[in-house]
Design a protein around this motif. Structure first.
Motif, short mmCIF file in Angstrom:
data_model
loop_
_atom_site.label_atom_id
_atom_site.label_comp_id
_atom_site.label_asym_id
_atom_site.label_seq_id
_atom_site.Cartn_x
_atom_site.Cartn_y
_atom_site.Cartn_z
N SER A 38 47.14 32.58 48.36
CA SER A 38 45.98 32.70 49.00
C SER A 38 45.33 31.08 49.05
CB SER A 38 45.04 33.49 48.04
OG SER A 38 45.61 34.76 47.79
N GLU A 39 44.19 31.22 50.04
CA GLU A 39 43.64 29.94 50.03
C GLU A 39 42.70 29.94 48.84
OE1 GLU A 39 41.46 28.61 53.50
OE2 GLU A 39 42.91 29.87 54.80
N ARG A 40 42.86 29.06 47.83
CA ARG A 40 42.16 29.05 46.57
C ARG A 40 40.65 28.80 46.84
NH1 ARG A 40 46.84 24.80 44.80
NH2 ARG A 40 48.48 26.35 44.76
N TYR A 41 40.25 28.11 47.81
CA TYR A 41 38.68 27.80 48.13
C TYR A 41 38.15 29.30 48.46
CZ TYR A 41 35.02 25.97 51.05
OH TYR A 41 33.83 26.11 51.59
N LYS A 42 38.75 30.03 49.26
CA LYS A 42 38.18 31.30 49.69
C LYS A 42 38.24 32.07 48.39
CE LYS A 42 39.11 30.81 54.39
NZ LYS A 42 39.89 31.48 55.69
N LEU A 43 39.30 32.25 47.83
CA LEU A 43 39.42 33.04 46.51
C LEU A 43 38.23 32.94 45.60
CD1 LEU A 43 41.17 35.22 45.20
CD2 LEU A 43 42.54 33.45 43.95
N LEU A 44 37.98 31.56 45.44
CA LEU A 44 36.61 31.14 44.60
C LEU A 44 35.37 32.06 44.92
CD1 LEU A 44 37.31 27.44 43.23
CD2 LEU A 44 37.42 29.50 41.97
N PHE A 45 35.27 31.89 46.20
CA PHE A 45 34.20 32.69 46.88
C PHE A 45 34.02 34.03 46.46
CE2 PHE A 45 33.48 29.11 50.10
CZ PHE A 45 32.12 29.32 50.18
N ILE A 46 35.15 34.76 46.49
CA ILE A 46 35.20 36.07 46.17
C ILE A 46 35.15 36.51 44.73
CG2 ILE A 46 36.84 37.98 46.01
CD1 ILE A 46 38.40 36.93 48.47
N THR A 47 35.70 35.51 43.59
CA THR A 47 35.33 35.73 42.47
C THR A 47 34.12 35.47 41.89
OG1 THR A 47 36.30 33.52 41.98
CG2 THR A 47 37.80 35.26 41.88
N GLN A 48 33.49 34.29 42.39
CA GLN A 48 32.06 33.95 41.91
C GLN A 48 30.95 35.12 42.44
OE1 GLN A 48 31.27 30.93 40.10
NE2 GLN A 48 33.42 31.58 39.71
N THR A 49 31.35 35.78 43.80
CA THR A 49 30.39 36.91 44.36
C THR A 49 30.70 38.13 43.34
OG1 THR A 49 30.67 35.93 46.45
CG2 THR A 49 29.81 37.99 46.13
N ILE A 50 31.82 38.39 43.12
CA ILE A 50 31.89 39.68 42.00
C ILE A 50 31.21 39.38 40.62
CG2 ILE A 50 33.61 41.10 40.86
CD1 ILE A 50 35.38 40.72 43.21
N ALA A 51 31.45 38.17 40.25
CA ALA A 51 30.71 38.07 38.97
C ALA A 51 29.27 37.72 39.02
CB ALA A 51 31.10 36.59 38.48
N MET A 52 28.96 37.24 40.18
CA MET A 52 27.23 37.47 40.42
C MET A 52 26.79 38.83 40.47
SD MET A 52 24.79 35.50 43.46
CE MET A 52 25.99 36.46 44.54
N GLY A 101 36.33 40.29 32.89
CA GLY A 101 37.69 39.84 32.59
C GLY A 101 38.74 39.70 33.57
N ALA A 102 38.70 40.72 34.29
CA ALA A 102 39.40 40.84 35.53
C ALA A 102 39.38 39.72 36.43
CB ALA A 102 39.58 42.32 36.49
N VAL A 103 38.06 39.42 36.71
CA VAL A 103 37.63 38.60 37.66
C VAL A 103 38.19 37.16 37.09
CG1 VAL A 103 35.82 37.13 38.79
CG2 VAL A 103 35.72 39.67 38.72
N ASN A 104 37.85 36.85 35.88
CA ASN A 104 38.33 35.56 35.36
C ASN A 104 39.99 35.29 35.44
OD1 ASN A 104 35.60 35.02 34.62
ND2 ASN A 104 35.61 35.88 32.68
N PHE A 108 36.58 42.11 22.98
CA PHE A 108 38.05 42.53 23.41
C PHE A 108 38.08 43.00 24.79
CE2 PHE A 108 41.87 44.93 23.30
CZ PHE A 108 42.77 43.89 22.89
N ALA A 109 37.20 43.99 25.41
CA ALA A 109 37.22 44.30 26.77
C ALA A 109 37.04 43.17 27.73
CB ALA A 109 36.03 45.25 26.80
N SER A 110 36.23 42.21 27.41
CA SER A 110 35.90 40.99 28.31
C SER A 110 37.32 40.08 28.49
CB SER A 110 34.79 40.20 27.77
OG SER A 110 34.81 39.49 26.73
N GLN A 111 38.07 40.14 27.44
CA GLN A 111 39.28 39.20 27.59
C GLN A 111 40.61 39.63 27.70
OE1 GLN A 111 38.08 37.68 23.64
NE2 GLN A 111 37.88 35.58 24.64
N ILE A 112 40.70 41.16 27.31
CA ILE A 112 42.03 41.75 27.67
C ILE A 112 42.40 41.85 28.98
CG2 ILE A 112 41.31 44.01 27.58
CD1 ILE A 112 44.63 42.71 26.00
N PRO A 113 41.51 41.97 30.07
CA PRO A 113 42.06 41.94 31.48
C PRO A 113 42.74 40.57 31.88
CG PRO A 113 39.97 42.89 31.30
CD PRO A 113 40.27 42.16 29.88
#
Length: 426
Positions: free
Chosen positions: A92-106, A134-137, A72-77
């Motif tokens: 935002s620039e979606r391309y750059k935003l993906l860099f950020i989300t993928q880096t945080i997930a890593m 979950g927030a990153v996703n 539940f914690a992984s999906q509720i955010p």
């Protein structure tokens, strides 16, 4: 008269498909090819981590309750942040935003590995890191989905790109858990977290190699909440968008949690074990892959909206049938059909939403897609679990299938009213 028209829609407006060689046509685009390679590798790591975390949580606690809380914690955010994320994606620039989300997930995966190695791992820490992911996703999914149309340089091959994207998700769903099982046995649990962290590097490298044209950004001086309301109003004022999202939300809440009930079904109905459960989950994946490849073979997006309720009806009727099945061999066939219906419905919904939506509002619309597709799942899982506990798994599956089928029929009745604004798709 309306009933006859609906029947004609089902029987005579059949989708057109091309040869098998056409299934992978979106890979001719350099940027999408890079995206496909990076995501294919990363998703295997993602599924390895997804099955390892519940294993670790249960080993540490021996509690089914904590398993549910961690999931539940992984999906509720995602549910809470998706509407806000859509505004940010459009700004935002979606391309750059993906860099950020993928880096945080890593980084999240690396933290899991490091804390495990240092013997600081605990259930509260896992839950906290699941909340972060979950927030990153919540930001990653609408950014990724709304970028796809630019990776294939137009709308003609968008359906193919979305279908291929879904096929690699389901292929990873088949490969990741089985690989994780072997690695956990031989090398231990933390290695799965490390492999997932490394897999994100391939996404980051592939993103860096892309050669994208400048994508327009929605510039706004209004407050974030005002932009959110604009996106909500846009969906509300366009009935095709509204009903596609509502139907997807219904399916995610009522239908998709059937996979959560499979362990109960295996034990109580089939009198089986984990081996049988694994085969059923594999059948779901095979059915989903078949649906993804079938949709990828479509030669045109014309009439794609008609497949949304058809796939919904296939899914609903499969669930109804599944609730009556008592033999393993027949159960395998039925869950494969359910997986087929579920995936084709989500692919066609995704394609329609992206094609129909204005560019400057695509991020916000896809955030509602994320909300309906992913955000409703944890609530549906909790509801299905409690219902199965009270009424039994067979009755719960029967009711789920009935509601999904009813949703598909109601959507079919709405199609004639969509002709004025979305005749190309219906």
């Amino acid at each position: 008269m309306r009933t006859k028209r609906i029947i004609c829609l089902i029987i005579f407006k059949m989708p057109k498909y091309n040869s098998l060689s056409n299934v992978f046509r979106s890979l001719k685009y350099y940027n999408f090819r890079l995206y496909f390679i990076g995501q294919s590798i990363s998703l295997i790591g993602t599924w390895m981590q997804r099955v390892t975390i519940p294993w670790v949580v249960y080993r540490l606690t021996n509690s089914a309750l904590y398993l549910g809380v961690a999931g539940f914690a992984s999906q509720i955010p995602t549910f809470l942040l998706s509407p806000l994320a859509g505004v940010i994606v459009d700004r935002s620039e979606r391309y750059k935003l993906l860099f950020i989300t993928q880096t945080i997930a890593m980084t999240q995966a690396l933290l899991l590995f490091t804390l495990y190695q240092l013997e600081y791992i605990s259930v509260p820490i896992i839950i906290f890191l699941n909340i972060i992911l979950g927030a990153v996703n919540a930001f990653d999914m609408p950014a990724r989905q709304s970028l796809l149309i630019h990776l294939v340089e137009g709308k003609d091959n968008l359906n193919n790109a979305i279908a291929l994207n879904s096929s690699m998700v389901n292929l990873a769903r088949l490969l990741g858990p089985s690989m994780a099982g072997v690695i956990i046995t031989i090398l231990g649990e933390p290695v799965c977290f490390l492999i997932n962290a490394i897999s994100y590097l391939f996404v980051v490298i592939c993103l860096a190699l892309m050669k994208l044209k400048k994508i327009p950004i929605h510039k706004s001086k209004r407050k974030i909440f005002e932009d959110f309301l604009e996106g909500f109003k846009y969906i509300r004022e366009h009935p095709p968008l509204k009903y596609v999202i509502l139907l997807l939300g219904l399916i995610s809440f009522v239908g998709m949690p059937y996979t959560v009930l499979l362990p109960v079904y295996v034990r109580e109905v089939l009198k089986g074990d984990a081996h049988i459960y694994g085969f059923l989950m594999g059948a779901v994946g095979i059915g989903a892959l078949s649906g993804a490849f079938l949709m990828a073979s479509r030669e045109s997006t014309r009439g794609i909206g008609n497949f949304i309720p058809r796939a919904c009806l296939i899914f609903g009727l499969a669930l109804i049938t599944f609730s009556r099945v008592k033999t393993f061999s027949l159960a395998l066939i039925i869950v494969a059909i359910a997986g087929f219906g579920m995936v084709t419905e989500t692919i066609t919904s995704n394609t329609f939403l992206q094609l129909y939506t204005q560019e400057e509002k695509r991020g916000r619309v896809m955030s509602f897609y994320t909300l309906a597709f992913t955000g409703m799942t944890p609530f549906g899982s909790l509801f299905a679990g409690s219902l199965a506990n009270s009424l039994g798994v067979k009755t719960t599956l029967l009711l789920s299938g009935f509601v999904v089928t009813l949703g598909g029929l109601l959507f079919l009745r709405k199609i004639p009213s969509f002709y004025a604004k979305a005749s190309h798709f219906f």
